[in-house]
Design a protein around this motif. Structure first.
Motif, PDB file in Angstrom:
ATOM      1  N   ASP A   1      -7.919  -7.702  -0.926  1.00 42.90           N
ATOM      2  CA  ASP A   1      -6.609  -7.575  -1.574  1.00 42.90           C
ATOM      3  C   ASP A   1      -6.755  -7.011  -2.980  1.00 42.90           C
ATOM      4  O   ASP A   1      -5.932  -6.227  -3.443  1.00 42.90           O
ATOM      5  CB  ASP A   1      -5.915  -8.945  -1.659  1.00 42.90           C
ATOM      6  CG  ASP A   1      -5.102  -9.251  -0.399  1.00 42.90           C
ATOM      7  OD1 ASP A   1      -5.173  -8.444   0.538  1.00 42.90           O
ATOM      8  OD2 ASP A   1      -4.417 -10.288  -0.375  1.00 42.90           O
TER       9      ASP A   1
ATOM     10  N   GLU B   1      -9.022  -4.978  -4.021  1.00 44.09           N
ATOM     11  CA  GLU B   1      -9.246  -3.526  -3.927  1.00 44.09           C
ATOM     12  C   GLU B   1      -7.943  -2.791  -3.646  1.00 44.09           C
ATOM     13  O   GLU B   1      -7.659  -1.746  -4.224  1.00 44.09           O
ATOM     14  CB  GLU B   1     -10.261  -3.224  -2.821  1.00 44.09           C
ATOM     15  CG  GLU B   1     -11.682  -3.347  -3.325  1.00 44.09           C
ATOM     16  CD  GLU B   1     -12.697  -3.298  -2.199  1.00 44.09           C
ATOM     17  OE1 GLU B   1     -12.411  -2.687  -1.165  1.00 44.09           O
ATOM     18  OE2 GLU B   1     -13.778  -3.901  -2.374  1.00 44.09           O
ATOM     19  N   ARG B   2      -7.132  -3.377  -2.754  1.00 45.11           N
ATOM     20  CA  ARG B   2      -5.832  -2.750  -2.450  1.00 45.11           C
ATOM     21  C   ARG B   2      -4.960  -2.734  -3.706  1.00 45.11           C
ATOM     22  O   ARG B   2      -4.280  -1.759  -3.999  1.00 45.11           O
ATOM     23  CB  ARG B   2      -5.104  -3.540  -1.357  1.00 45.11           C
ATOM     24  CG  ARG B   2      -5.723  -3.420   0.024  1.00 45.11           C
ATOM     25  CD  ARG B   2      -5.116  -4.442   0.970  1.00 45.11           C
ATOM     26  NE  ARG B   2      -3.689  -4.242   1.162  1.00 45.11           N
ATOM     27  CZ  ARG B   2      -2.825  -5.210   1.507  1.00 45.11           C
ATOM     28  NH1 ARG B   2      -3.260  -6.436   1.714  1.00 45.11           N
ATOM     29  NH2 ARG B   2      -1.554  -4.949   1.660  1.00 45.11           N
TER      30      ARG B   2
ATOM     31  N   ASP C   1       0.808  -1.218   0.000  1.00 44.41           N
ATOM     32  CA  ASP C   1       0.000   0.000   0.000  1.00 44.41           C
ATOM     33  C   ASP C   1       0.844   1.272   0.000  1.00 44.41           C
ATOM     34  O   ASP C   1       0.427   2.288  -0.558  1.00 44.41           O
ATOM     35  CB  ASP C   1      -0.930   0.013   1.228  1.00 44.41           C
ATOM     36  CG  ASP C   1      -1.686  -1.290   1.335  1.00 44.41           C
ATOM     37  OD1 ASP C   1      -2.424  -1.610   0.400  1.00 44.41           O
ATOM     38  OD2 ASP C   1      -1.488  -2.009   2.330  1.00 44.41           O
TER      39      ASP C   1
END
Ligand SMILES: Cc1cc2nc3c(=O)[nH]c(=O)nc-3n(C[C@H](O)[C@H](O)[C@H](O)COP(=O)(O)OP(=O)(O)OC[C@H]3O[C@@H](n4cnc5c(N)ncnc54)[C@H](O)[C@@H]3O)c2cc1C
Length: 530
Positions: A370, A372-373, A310
């Protein structure tokens, strides 16, 4: 004697052409019908005069284009010098890493299709090409699938390959002041010398800017420097590119082709990540190892060791986002040109380029959180890296900047876009309002769902079977789709993008085509994405 296989290919862009090529290599007697809604088969959407003019460049060179019959460079070398000159190419300067106008690449593909068809007919295959023929629906029957055009219903076909490619809003969705994409009538439109807003900063946005500025002046090269001379009557012209981050793309960089293998980010290692409780973090550990091994100095500079999936994207873009984008572009251009001349590879860039192809294979299998991340972080880094643009496109943007025509607007995460009849307004979070008399949305192809399919019977069947996103196997044939199952291969890129976010480009078209042809001779089918 082996029975002739009847195959329909809908769409004759690169995917349709490579499909024909690989089917012919399967060793079966074929009866192929090719449908093309455009006037000349074999060109493909990005390379056609309806969507490109001579100033628009391809960002792929001969070295990367899988040959159909001959390589692109061989074809270029066989062209009359006057033809090359009309596209601004010097026959003495041709090389396999050169970027050429997209229209010329389209001519290559058309010629290759015609050569391929001639060879195929000579070998005993039956091939029909229907130009100016749009397939309106694909039906099912006991004997096989059918293709419906305005005039007839053809078939039955053992296999239908949907290679319809890009899907952008229609020309009639554009007005004189708003273009929902650069391919919705902009090329033929007369754009006045006003304030023009272009949403996006990618190669498509540069194309959109070219379509506008070439109506109001000329690029001239003097002593190796490109300038833009604006017509005096067009002094009110202003072009504003905009994006959330306000960074420009970087210029295409030198690297070894074919790609060298990776050490850590490999198929089996990534598959093992999926079995852990934190797949994206496990995959990012591999990515860190790969980058650190390839380019320890870059890893140190970025503080990669302490970064996460991230925080890596922020660190990657940080210095670009705080620099003047045009100054950054100038420096980057100098660097890539020097590296090209001296065959120097920037190791971290090359590592990222190869990593994105491997990582794409696990994206659809990531848990939702995950995924979406990934979409809001790492994906942007990979896109920035592989969507580097031709150096010439950066030179043109800089020339427009130096001529005082071009600026860049950073929108931030929150902004509002209001379309009115005569203007488009952008309101940023701090209340600042920008007004544009002409607005072009150049954000590129979106991933599409079954709902968007232009073939009513197929659309209905997929939706009835609960397939919001079409489910395809490794040979791109549909799974659990009634009578279409195993018979219809969906090779239209926008419908594959949901599970494979980087699926685009001519090499992807060739890979898909190869997989489809392999499916013709294999009976076992596995899901493309398990
Ligand atoms: C503006 C732009 C520039 C690009 N530049 C590059 C580049 O430089 N290098 C690169 O590698 N990739 C580039 N790409 C990516 C692109 O995905 C591929 O290069 C390639 O064009 C995809 O080929 P395709 O055959 O799948 O689709 P397309 O090229 O879109 O071809 C599809 C064909 O199907 C026809 N068709 C559609 N529907 C029907 C129907 N119902 N009946 C009959 N015919 C139909 C269309 O007329 C068209 O000819 C670019 C994409 C865009 C949008």
């Amino acid at each position: 004697m082996t029975a002739r296989r009847a195959v329909a290919i809908i769409g004759t862009g690169p995917t349709g052409i490579y499909s024909l090529k690989h089917l012919l290599g399967a060793g079966l007697p074929l009866d192929v019908t090719l449908y093309e809604r455009g006037p000349r088969a074999g060109i493909g959407m990005p390379y056609s005069p309806q969507t490109a003019n001579k100033s628009m460049l391809a960002n792929i060179a001969s070295i990367e284009i899988p040959p159909v019959v001959s390589t692109y460079l061989e074809w270029l070398e066989a062209q009359p010098p006057a033809r090359l000159a009309s596209y601004g190419l010097d026959p003495e300067d041709l090389d396999d890493r050169q970027f050429t106008p997209r229209l010329l690449l389209g001519e290559y593909f058309r010629d290759q299709l015609l050569d391929l068809v001639e060879d195929a007919r000579a070998a005993g295959h039956r091939i029909a090409i229907h130009e100016n023929t749009e397939v309106l629906d694909i039906g099912t029957g006991e004997e096989g699938l059918t293709a419906t055009t305005l005039a007839v219903r053809d078939g039955p076909f053992d296999r239908v390959i949907v290679a319809t490619g890009h899907q952008f809003p229609d020309v009639d969705e554009a007005t004189r002041t708003y273009f929902p994409s650069p391919w919705s009538g902009l090329i033929e439109a007369a754009i006045p010398a006003v304030r023009v807003g272009i949403m996006g900063t990618s190669l498509s946005s540069t194309d959109a800017a070219m379509a506008v500025v070439n109506q109001h002046g000329r690029f001239r090269s003097r002593n190796g420097t490109l300038r833009f001379d604006l017509d005096p009557a067009s002094s009110d012209l202003e072009v504003v590119l905009m994006s959330r981050t306000g960074v420009l793309p970087e210029a295409d960089f030198y690297c070894p082709i074919p790609y060298e293998p990776l050490t850590f980010v490999t198929g089996p290692a990534l598959a093992a990540c999926l079995k852990t409780s934190k797949p994206l973090d496990a995959a990012f550990d591999l990515i860190k190892d790969e980058i650190t091994q390839a380019d320890p100095a870059f890893a140190l500079r970025l503080g990669l060791k302490s970064l996460t999936a991230d925080s890596f994207p922020n660190a990657y873009f940080a210095s670009r986002e705080t620099s003047d984008p045009f100054e950054w572009a100038r420096r980057n251009l100098q660097e890539v040109e020097y590296n090209k001349a001296h065959k120097i590879t920037v190791a971290w860039r090359y590592a990222l380029l190869r990593i994105h192809e491997e990582v794409e294979d696990i994206v659809a299998d990531l848990p939702e959180a995950d995924r979406e991340r990934f979409d809001s972080g790492l994906k942007k880094v990979f896109v920035d890296n592989y969507a580097a643009v031709p150096s010439e496109s950066i030179r043109r943007l800089l020339a427009l900047r130096d001529a005082g025509i071009l600026s860049l607007l950073t929108l931030g995460e929150d902004y509002e876009l209001d379309r009115e009849e005569s203007v488009t307004r952008i309101t940023r979070r701090d209340g600042q309002v920008d007004t544009f008399e002409v607005f072009i949305d150049a954000r590129g192809q979106k991933a599409l769902t079954s709902e968007d399919l232009p073939f009513p019977s197929l659309r209905r069947t997929l939706l009835e079977n609960g397939q919001e996103i079409p489910d395809v196997s490794q040979d791109y044939s549909l799974i659990e789709a009634g009578s279409y199952t195993g018979r219809l291969c969906l090779a239209a890129l926008p419908y594959l993008m949901h599970d494979r976010p980087f699926v685009q480009g001519i090499t992807a078209c060739a890979d898909i085509a190869e997989a489809i042809a392999a499916g013709l001779t294999t009976r076992r089918r596995r899901r493309l994405v398990s």
